[in-house]
Design a protein around this motif. Structure first.
Motif, PDB file in Angstrom:
ATOM      1  N   ARG A  71       0.830  -1.201   0.000  1.00 56.81           N
ATOM      2  CA  ARG A  71       0.000   0.000   0.000  1.00 56.81           C
ATOM      3  C   ARG A  71       0.869   1.257   0.000  1.00 56.81           C
ATOM      4  N   ILE A  72       1.924   1.250   0.810  1.00 53.70           N
ATOM      5  CA  ILE A  72       2.841   2.386   0.832  1.00 53.70           C
ATOM      6  C   ILE A  72       3.545   2.508  -0.520  1.00 53.70           C
ATOM      7  N   ALA A  73       3.902   1.367  -1.113  1.00 57.20           N
ATOM      8  CA  ALA A  73       4.568   1.376  -2.415  1.00 57.20           C
ATOM      9  C   ALA A  73       3.666   1.981  -3.483  1.00 57.20           C
ATOM     10  N   ALA A  74       2.371   1.664  -3.436  1.00 55.78           N
ATOM     11  CA  ALA A  74       1.430   2.188  -4.422  1.00 55.78           C
ATOM     12  C   ALA A  74       1.293   3.701  -4.308  1.00 55.78           C
ATOM     13  N   VAL A  75       1.381   4.217  -3.085  1.00 51.72           N
ATOM     14  CA  VAL A  75       1.243   5.659  -2.858  1.00 51.72           C
ATOM     15  C   VAL A  75       2.498   6.412  -3.282  1.00 51.72           C
ATOM     16  N   THR A  76       3.659   5.829  -3.018  1.00 48.98           N
ATOM     17  CA  THR A  76       4.921   6.535  -3.232  1.00 48.98           C
ATOM     18  C   THR A  76       5.604   6.217  -4.562  1.00 48.98           C
ATOM     19  N   SER A  79       8.988   0.230  -5.132  1.00 51.57           N
ATOM     20  CA  SER A  79       8.634  -1.176  -5.008  1.00 51.57           C
ATOM     21  C   SER A  79       8.358  -1.546  -3.552  1.00 51.57           C
ATOM     22  N   ALA A  80       7.577  -2.607  -3.366  1.00 50.07           N
ATOM     23  CA  ALA A  80       7.286  -3.094  -2.013  1.00 50.07           C
ATOM     24  C   ALA A  80       8.558  -3.572  -1.321  1.00 50.07           C
ATOM     25  N   GLY A  81       9.504  -4.109  -2.094  1.00 48.56           N
ATOM     26  CA  GLY A  81      10.783  -4.538  -1.511  1.00 48.56           C
ATOM     27  C   GLY A  81      11.571  -3.365  -0.947  1.00 48.56           C
ATOM     28  N   THR A  82      11.523  -2.223  -1.650  1.00 50.21           N
ATOM     29  CA  THR A  82      12.209  -1.027  -1.150  1.00 50.21           C
ATOM     30  C   THR A  82      11.556  -0.536   0.134  1.00 50.21           C
ATOM     31  N   VAL A  83      10.219  -0.616   0.192  1.00 50.00           N
ATOM     32  CA  VAL A  83       9.505  -0.226   1.418  1.00 50.00           C
ATOM     33  C   VAL A  83       9.918  -1.139   2.569  1.00 50.00           C
ATOM     34  N   ALA A  84      10.054  -2.444   2.290  1.00 52.81           N
ATOM     35  CA  ALA A  84      10.479  -3.389   3.329  1.00 52.81           C
ATOM     36  C   ALA A  84      11.871  -3.041   3.843  1.00 52.81           C
ATOM     37  N   GLY A  98      -1.195  -7.071  15.114  1.00 52.10           N
ATOM     38  CA  GLY A  98      -0.444  -8.043  14.334  1.00 52.10           C
ATOM     39  C   GLY A  98      -0.925  -8.184  12.907  1.00 52.10           C
ATOM     40  N   SER A  99      -1.544  -7.128  12.358  1.00 44.83           N
ATOM     41  CA  SER A  99      -2.036  -7.183  10.985  1.00 44.83           C
ATOM     42  C   SER A  99      -1.811  -5.840  10.314  1.00 44.83           C
ATOM     43  N   ARG A 100      -1.929  -5.816   8.999  1.00 44.72           N
ATOM     44  CA  ARG A 100      -1.765  -4.582   8.252  1.00 44.72           C
ATOM     45  C   ARG A 100      -2.860  -4.451   7.197  1.00 44.72           C
ATOM     46  N   ILE A 101      -3.105  -3.212   6.793  1.00 46.65           N
ATOM     47  CA  ILE A 101      -4.131  -2.918   5.799  1.00 46.65           C
ATOM     48  C   ILE A 101      -3.482  -2.929   4.422  1.00 46.65           C
ATOM     49  N   GLY A 102      -3.993  -3.776   3.536  1.00 46.43           N
ATOM     50  CA  GLY A 102      -3.424  -3.917   2.207  1.00 46.43           C
ATOM     51  C   GLY A 102      -3.852  -2.826   1.257  1.00 46.43           C
ATOM     52  N   GLU A 103      -3.323  -2.890   0.047  1.00 44.59           N
ATOM     53  CA  GLU A 103      -3.637  -1.893  -0.975  1.00 44.59           C
ATOM     54  C   GLU A 103      -5.119  -1.886  -1.318  1.00 44.59           C
ATOM     55  N   ASP A 104      -5.774  -3.044  -1.152  1.00 49.95           N
ATOM     56  CA  ASP A 104      -7.196  -3.141  -1.458  1.00 49.95           C
ATOM     57  C   ASP A 104      -8.080  -2.752  -0.280  1.00 49.95           C
ATOM     58  N   GLY A 105      -7.472  -2.317   0.830  1.00 48.31           N
ATOM     59  CA  GLY A 105      -8.247  -1.897   1.991  1.00 48.31           C
ATOM     60  C   GLY A 105      -8.580  -3.016   2.958  1.00 48.31           C
ATOM     61  N   LYS A 106      -8.191  -4.247   2.632  1.00 45.78           N
ATOM     62  CA  LYS A 106      -8.487  -5.384   3.498  1.00 45.78           C
ATOM     63  C   LYS A 106      -7.382  -5.562   4.544  1.00 45.78           C
ATOM     64  N   VAL A 107      -7.793  -6.012   5.732  1.00 42.87           N
ATOM     65  CA  VAL A 107      -6.848  -6.238   6.823  1.00 42.87           C
ATOM     66  C   VAL A 107      -6.361  -7.679   6.774  1.00 42.87           C
ATOM     67  N   ARG A 108      -5.038  -7.851   6.771  1.00 39.33           N
ATOM     68  CA  ARG A 108      -4.465  -9.197   6.713  1.00 39.33           C
ATOM     69  C   ARG A 108      -3.404  -9.340   7.799  1.00 39.33           C
ATOM     70  N   PRO A 109      -3.278 -10.534   8.374  1.00 40.74           N
ATOM     71  CA  PRO A 109      -2.280 -10.740   9.439  1.00 40.74           C
ATOM     72  C   PRO A 109      -0.869 -10.708   8.892  1.00 40.74           C
ATOM     73  N   LEU A 110       0.066 -10.241   9.725  1.00 38.65           N
ATOM     74  CA  LEU A 110       1.469 -10.241   9.326  1.00 38.65           C
ATOM     75  C   LEU A 110       2.002 -11.667   9.218  1.00 38.65           C
ATOM     76  N   ASP A 111       1.541 -12.540  10.106  1.00 41.23           N
ATOM     77  CA  ASP A 111       1.943 -13.940  10.079  1.00 41.23           C
ATOM     78  C   ASP A 111       0.830 -14.752   9.422  1.00 41.23           C
ATOM     79  N   SER A 112       1.078 -15.182   8.198  1.00 40.95           N
ATOM     80  CA  SER A 112       0.052 -15.902   7.435  1.00 40.95           C
ATOM     81  C   SER A 112       0.232 -17.413   7.509  1.00 40.95           C
TER      82      SER A 112
END
Length: 274
Positions: A71-76, A79-84, A98-112
């Motif tokens: 999501r941060i990569a899409a705004v800036t 690449s997502a790797g550079t954000v990492a 323990g979760s983050r909001i994805g580019e699509d607005g959905k909440v997903r856990p950091l540990d999948s």
């Protein structure tokens, strides 16, 4: 009453002696306004430099720790790797719950890992489920579900071993499960790597039933294009112009869905022995 986007247009209007200019008002916090200004500035006008985009990503990663790297990569426009990498350098502020909001607005856990294991069980028990059905049931992304399916087919661990970015060996010191997917031999079928794309495409190219039909040749062109550019994939992705990233990402998702539907219609996911 601060200009978020269009400072040059405002200055030009003032120099022309104008007293009014058309615009839109935005009501939000300072950090929200900053995110909007960055996103607007990478979609039109003079593109921000890579250094500016990285600095913007640092600020957004700090102010929005609940946002995913994509999501941060899409705004800036990086690449997502550079954000990492930026997050690791900043100490990777923890996300709430323990979760983050994805580019699509959905909440997903950091540990999948739990979701991956559930997805693997669902695919094994019901091979006819689509990737989207599995992803929804296991609370993971369709891309993660696709990776789980590939790992089932290759006999690899469903939960990948974490790697240190740029390192040549897994963080746990190696082992058979740390090998790349395309080096895992097929379970009881052949000793040739399962995901040796070039070899598989080459074999299909020699099949007369594909070579001598128009639809077959079209399919081979698509497969050959993917196989030919696989080794340059990272370079291609890293060099997409910032103002094109949204369009390319949307097309990539659409094409990925088409291929996933193709795979589902061609045959169910095979059960893995053992």
């Amino acid at each position: 009453m601060r200009v978020i986007d269009g400072a040059h247009r405002v200055r030009a209007a003032l120099q022309r002696g104008e007293t009014t200019i058309s615009g839109r008002y935005y009501d939000g916090t300072e950090e929200q306004a900053f995110v909007l200004s960055v996103w607007l500035n990478i979609t039109h006008g003079l593109p921000l430099s890579l250094a500016d985009r990285k600095r913007a990503a640092e600020r957004i990663a700090t102010s929005h720790p609940q946002w995913s790297g994509r999501r941060i990569a899409a705004v800036t426009g990086i690449s997502a790797g550079t954000v990492a990498d930026i997050r690791r350098r900043l100490g990777d502020a923890p996300a709430l719950g323990g979760s983050r909001i994805g580019e699509d607005g959905k909440v997903r856990p950091l540990d999948s890992s739990a979701g991956r294991r559930l997805a693997g069980r669902l695919m094994t028990e019901n091979p006819n489920l689509s990737l989207r059905q599995v992803a929804k049931a296991a609370a993971i992304s369709p891309e993660t579900a696709r990776d789980v399916r590939n790992r089932l087919l290759s006999g690899a661990e469903l939960v990948p071993t974490r790697r240190v970015r740029g390192a040549g060996v897994p963080a746990n010191g190696g082992g058979s499960h740390g090998r790349p997917l395309n080096l895992v031999p097929s379970a009881g079928l052949s000793q040739r790597p399962v995901f040796d794309r070039a070899a598989v495409v080459s074999r299909l190219t020699g099949d007369p039933s594909l070579r001598y039909t128009e639809t077959g040749r079209n399919l081979l062109r698509l497969l050959t294009l993917h196989a030919r550019w696989t080794h340059e994939w990272d370079t291609i992705v890293e060099n997409v112009p910032p103002h094109c990233t949204d369009a390319v990402a949307d097309l990539a998702r659409a094409f990925a869905d088409m291929w996933a539907d193709c795979a589902t219609r061609l045959g169910p996911v095979k059960r893995i022995a053992g």
